[in-house]
Design a protein around this motif. Structure first.
Motif, PDB file in Angstrom:
ATOM      1  N   ALA A 249      26.555 -41.519  23.888  1.00 27.26           N
ATOM      2  CA  ALA A 249      27.947 -41.048  23.920  1.00 27.26           C
ATOM      3  C   ALA A 249      28.846 -42.217  24.292  1.00 27.26           C
ATOM      4  CB  ALA A 249      28.113 -39.910  24.925  1.00 27.26           C
ATOM      5  N   VAL A 250      30.011 -42.295  23.663  1.00 27.34           N
ATOM      6  CA  VAL A 250      30.891 -43.440  23.856  1.00 27.34           C
ATOM      7  C   VAL A 250      31.562 -43.450  25.232  1.00 27.34           C
ATOM      8  CG1 VAL A 250      33.021 -42.414  22.994  1.00 27.34           C
ATOM      9  CG2 VAL A 250      32.583 -44.858  22.615  1.00 27.34           C
ATOM     10  N   GLY A 251      31.607 -42.287  25.892  1.00 31.30           N
ATOM     11  CA  GLY A 251      32.251 -42.219  27.198  1.00 31.30           C
ATOM     12  C   GLY A 251      31.952 -40.908  27.900  1.00 31.30           C
ATOM     13  N   GLU A 252      32.528 -40.767  29.101  1.00 34.95           N
ATOM     14  CA  GLU A 252      32.242 -39.594  29.930  1.00 34.95           C
ATOM     15  C   GLU A 252      32.721 -38.304  29.285  1.00 34.95           C
ATOM     16  OE1 GLU A 252      33.894 -40.272  33.741  1.00 34.95           O
ATOM     17  OE2 GLU A 252      32.466 -41.820  34.322  1.00 34.95           O
ATOM     18  N   LYS A 253      33.913 -38.321  28.665  1.00 35.27           N
ATOM     19  CA  LYS A 253      34.462 -37.102  28.069  1.00 35.27           C
ATOM     20  C   LYS A 253      33.586 -36.622  26.915  1.00 35.27           C
ATOM     21  CE  LYS A 253      37.937 -36.808  30.815  1.00 35.27           C
ATOM     22  NZ  LYS A 253      37.966 -35.737  31.839  1.00 35.27           N
ATOM     23  N   THR A 254      33.148 -37.555  26.091  1.00 35.90           N
ATOM     24  CA  THR A 254      32.242 -37.185  25.003  1.00 35.90           C
ATOM     25  C   THR A 254      30.928 -36.668  25.573  1.00 35.90           C
ATOM     26  OG1 THR A 254      33.258 -38.874  23.599  1.00 35.90           O
ATOM     27  CG2 THR A 254      31.130 -38.013  22.904  1.00 35.90           C
ATOM     28  N   GLY A 255      30.471 -37.309  26.657  1.00 34.23           N
ATOM     29  CA  GLY A 255      29.256 -36.850  27.317  1.00 34.23           C
ATOM     30  C   GLY A 255      29.395 -35.439  27.857  1.00 34.23           C
ATOM     31  N   GLN A 256      30.567 -35.129  28.408  1.00 34.91           N
ATOM     32  CA  GLN A 256      30.809 -33.781  28.925  1.00 34.91           C
ATOM     33  C   GLN A 256      30.802 -32.747  27.802  1.00 34.91           C
ATOM     34  OE1 GLN A 256      34.479 -34.116  31.118  1.00 34.91           O
ATOM     35  NE2 GLN A 256      33.569 -35.429  32.688  1.00 34.91           N
ATOM     36  N   ALA A 257      31.333 -33.131  26.638  1.00 34.86           N
ATOM     37  CA  ALA A 257      31.313 -32.217  25.489  1.00 34.86           C
ATOM     38  C   ALA A 257      29.875 -31.939  25.060  1.00 34.86           C
ATOM     39  CB  ALA A 257      32.118 -32.807  24.333  1.00 34.86           C
ATOM     40  N   LEU A 258      29.018 -32.956  25.138  1.00 33.10           N
ATOM     41  CA  LEU A 258      27.601 -32.772  24.817  1.00 33.10           C
ATOM     42  C   LEU A 258      26.916 -31.871  25.843  1.00 33.10           C
ATOM     43  CD1 LEU A 258      26.733 -36.423  23.752  1.00 33.10           C
ATOM     44  CD2 LEU A 258      26.597 -34.404  22.275  1.00 33.10           C
ATOM     45  N   GLU A 259      27.223 -32.101  27.128  1.00 32.05           N
ATOM     46  CA  GLU A 259      26.607 -31.291  28.183  1.00 32.05           C
ATOM     47  C   GLU A 259      27.028 -29.829  28.068  1.00 32.05           C
ATOM     48  OE1 GLU A 259      27.586 -33.243  31.815  1.00 32.05           O
ATOM     49  OE2 GLU A 259      26.240 -34.938  31.453  1.00 32.05           O
ATOM     50  N   ALA A 260      28.252 -29.588  27.598  1.00 33.74           N
ATOM     51  CA  ALA A 260      28.704 -28.211  27.382  1.00 33.74           C
ATOM     52  C   ALA A 260      27.898 -27.533  26.280  1.00 33.74           C
ATOM     53  CB  ALA A 260      30.191 -28.208  27.024  1.00 33.74           C
ATOM     54  N   TRP A 261      27.300 -28.342  25.436  1.00 40.23           N
ATOM     55  CA  TRP A 261      26.447 -27.851  24.352  1.00 40.23           C
ATOM     56  C   TRP A 261      24.992 -27.726  24.808  1.00 40.23           C
ATOM     57  CZ3 TRP A 261      25.801 -30.800  19.048  1.00 40.23           C
ATOM     58  CH2 TRP A 261      25.219 -29.936  18.097  1.00 40.23           C
ATOM     59  N   GLY A 262      24.711 -28.198  25.999  1.00 43.60           N
ATOM     60  CA  GLY A 262      23.340 -28.153  26.515  1.00 43.60           C
ATOM     61  C   GLY A 262      22.571 -29.436  26.301  1.00 43.60           C
TER      62      GLY A 262
END
Length: 561
Positions: free
Chosen positions: A368-381
């Protein structure tokens, strides 16, 4: 026997026409965030909302996340209404203010139809309001009701002005609803006075209080439209308040506080001294991403106005994306790299289309390019295996931490890169240099949005916005393309060097640049700029004015002095 039959008939009639329920809800003094938890819960359940102020309907839609109604284009059907029905309880069809009895009649009528009614009232329903009269009408009609207190302007507005109503030295407060029959001699002592509806007659009130024995130097403060970003306060004394209020154009709605507690405003003013207080800030972003930025700006006292400049749409040819997703499921890739939240959303939508879930990522490494993108992934599991350091969350930062391909450790050397159609090639070139093969797939397109309404375009060009925040080079290009260049008096804030360079190429002077590419850092940088600007004006003995309040020429002179 006859009596029993009549009772039975009454019961049948009652069950056939069930009565509704009325909730008298206080909306508070103006700031929607001061609505109580109970108030919001009732608004979610309401069939009908009977409003009192013109802004109530928009406030409710904003709180509930309901879009504003849009007039259908010619030939189109009117869309189904979303949310509760709104009934104007403030004004009649003739444009005249409704009397309390007329409001009560409208409330009772809706409740008799079996609806859940929220009677939304400014401030508190039982304080300086028609709540008691309307509630009595409900009781008379046999309709159940409840009272949901609201934050009262009596205490809230002075608090937002930095004026405590009581201190250890001043513990008595009198609240007075002003009219011509008040005997002001009974308020000649030193207790704090809070005046409702007093701004229009403040000159006469001040004279009578001084005549009754109050010192002419007694501090006075008038705060209008309190708790909103249009709030303004004038401080004076009893002997000067008439002139000062007139000069400041003080008008209802306003709260007047009289007493020594007003002096504490000098050290306790917190709301009007926010770094971006009252700044009108243009937010040119994608429709999906604007709310997060607007929320941060509001926290610093700004009034954000979102103007979509980019629309995110599916790729013209979906076959490339279809093929890549099949390859992912079949184990063709070692890595997948997400360079934006939109990329996460695009892949997730494609998974939903195929009936897949995050289990299809088993055995695949995720970047993931950054924390926000990472958070979007974590919201997906999903939890990313690779995220750049916080000081460089970009494609370049991702390359810095990306491992070289090792044929002994890596069974596959291929990377799936779902991106926008206008993404740069730097990441691909860097991955190839590290020994990886990339499938650069267009997952979504970013296209220029439609131009904003004419009043917004005019505000952009004539300097009615105090600042513009650019979060990418495309937002710069697209805003200039659909609305023209911002005025020279407007503060320009850019999220990073690339965005700042694009702004300068379009003839814009960049005043603020974020130290790192994140919404938080960008808004904090703009707030720091606003705070420094405010401090400079105060130090020079100048009135604290917004960028849009000052002539462009004077602003340029101050920058060079």
């Amino acid at each position: 026997m006859t009596r029993a039959k009549t009772t039975e008939q009454t019961a049948e009639h009652s069950s056939a026409t069930p009565l509704g329920w009325v909730s008298f809800v206080g909306s508070g003094p103006g700031d929607p965030e001061l609505l109580t938890v109970r108030a919001i819960d009732l608004l979610k359940q309401a069939d009908v909302v009977v409003t009192e102020a013109p802004e109530h309907a928009s406030m409710v839609r904003g709180v509930l996340g309901i879009p504003e109604p849009v007039e259908p284009a010619e030939g189109e059907e009117t869309p189904e209404p979303v949310g509760p029905e709104f009934i104007d309880g403030g004004f009649g069809t003739d444009g005249q203010p409704l009397a309390n009895a007329a409001r009560a009649k409208a409330v009772v009528k809706q409740a008799k139809l079996g609806k859940r009614v929220v009677r939304l009232m400014t401030g508190d329903p039982f304080l300086y309001a028609s709540g008691p009269e309307e509630a009595q009408s409900c009781a008379k009609a046999g309709i159940g009701f409840e009272i949901v207190p609201g934050v009262s302007s009596v205490s809230a507005v002075p608090a937002y002005a930095g004026i405590p109503l009581t201190t250890k030295d001043h513990q008595e407060v009198a609240v007075v609803t002003c009219n011509e029959k008040i005997d002001w001699s009974q308020y000649a002592d030193s207790r704090t006075l809070v005046l409702l509806s007093g701004v229009g007659m403040i000159g006469d009130i001040a004279k009578e209080l001084v005549a009754a024995g109050r010192p002419a130097k007694t501090p006075v403060a008038i705060t209008r439209v309190g708790t909103t970003t249009e709030q303004s306060t004038v401080e004076s004394t009893l002997e000067n308040i008439a002139v000062d209020a007139r000069a400041a154009r003080m008008a209802p709605p306003a709260i007047v506080v009289i007493g020594k507690v007003v002096n504490l405003r000098e050290t306790l003013s917190w709301f009007e001294t926010k770094p971006l207080f009252g700044w009108r800030v243009l937010v040119p972003r994608t429709k999906e991403q604007a709310p997060a930025l607007s929320l941060k700006l509001k926290g610093f006292g700004a009034v954000p106005e979102e103007v979509p400049t980019i629309s995110v749409e599916p790729p013209r040819n979906p076959q490339q994306m279809d093929k890549a997703v099949r390859g992912l499921v079949e184990g063709r890739y070692n890595w997948i790299a997400f360079t934006s939240i939109n990329a996460v959303r695009a892949v997730r939508e494609k998974f939903d289309e195929y009936g897949l879930d995050c289990r299809a990522f088993s055995g695949l490494k995720i970047a993931a390019v950054g924390e926000k993108t990472g958070q979007a992934l974590e919201a997906w599991g999903l939890r990313p295996d690779l995220v750049p350091n916080t000081d460089n969350q970009s494609a370049a930062g991702l390359l810095e931490v990306w491992p070289e391909y090792d044929e002994d450790l890596d069974p596959i050397n291929r990377v799936f890169l779902p991106r926008a159609d206008i993404a740069t090639e730097n990441l691909i070139a860097g991955l190839v240099d590290l020994g990886w093969e990339c499938d650069d797939v267009t997952a979504y397109r970013t296209v220029r949005a439609a131009p904003p309404p004419a009043p917004t375009r005019d505000a952009i060009k004539t300097g009615k916005f105090d600042a513009v925040v650019f979060t990418s080079s495309s937002t710069v290009r697209n805003l200039v393309g659909i609305a023209g260049k911002p005025h020279t008096s407007t503060v320009i804030a850019a999220i990073g060097p690339a965005t700042a360079k694009t702004a300068e190429e379009h003839g814009l002077r960049v005043d603020v640049m974020s130290p790192e590419p994140s919404i938080e850092a960008l808004t904090e940088a703009l707030a720091a700029f606003g705070a420094a600007r405010r401090a400079s004006l105060v130090e020079q003995g100048l009135p604290v004015a917004k960028p849009s309040d000052r002539r462009p020429a004077s602003r340029r002179r101050s920058r060079t002095s």
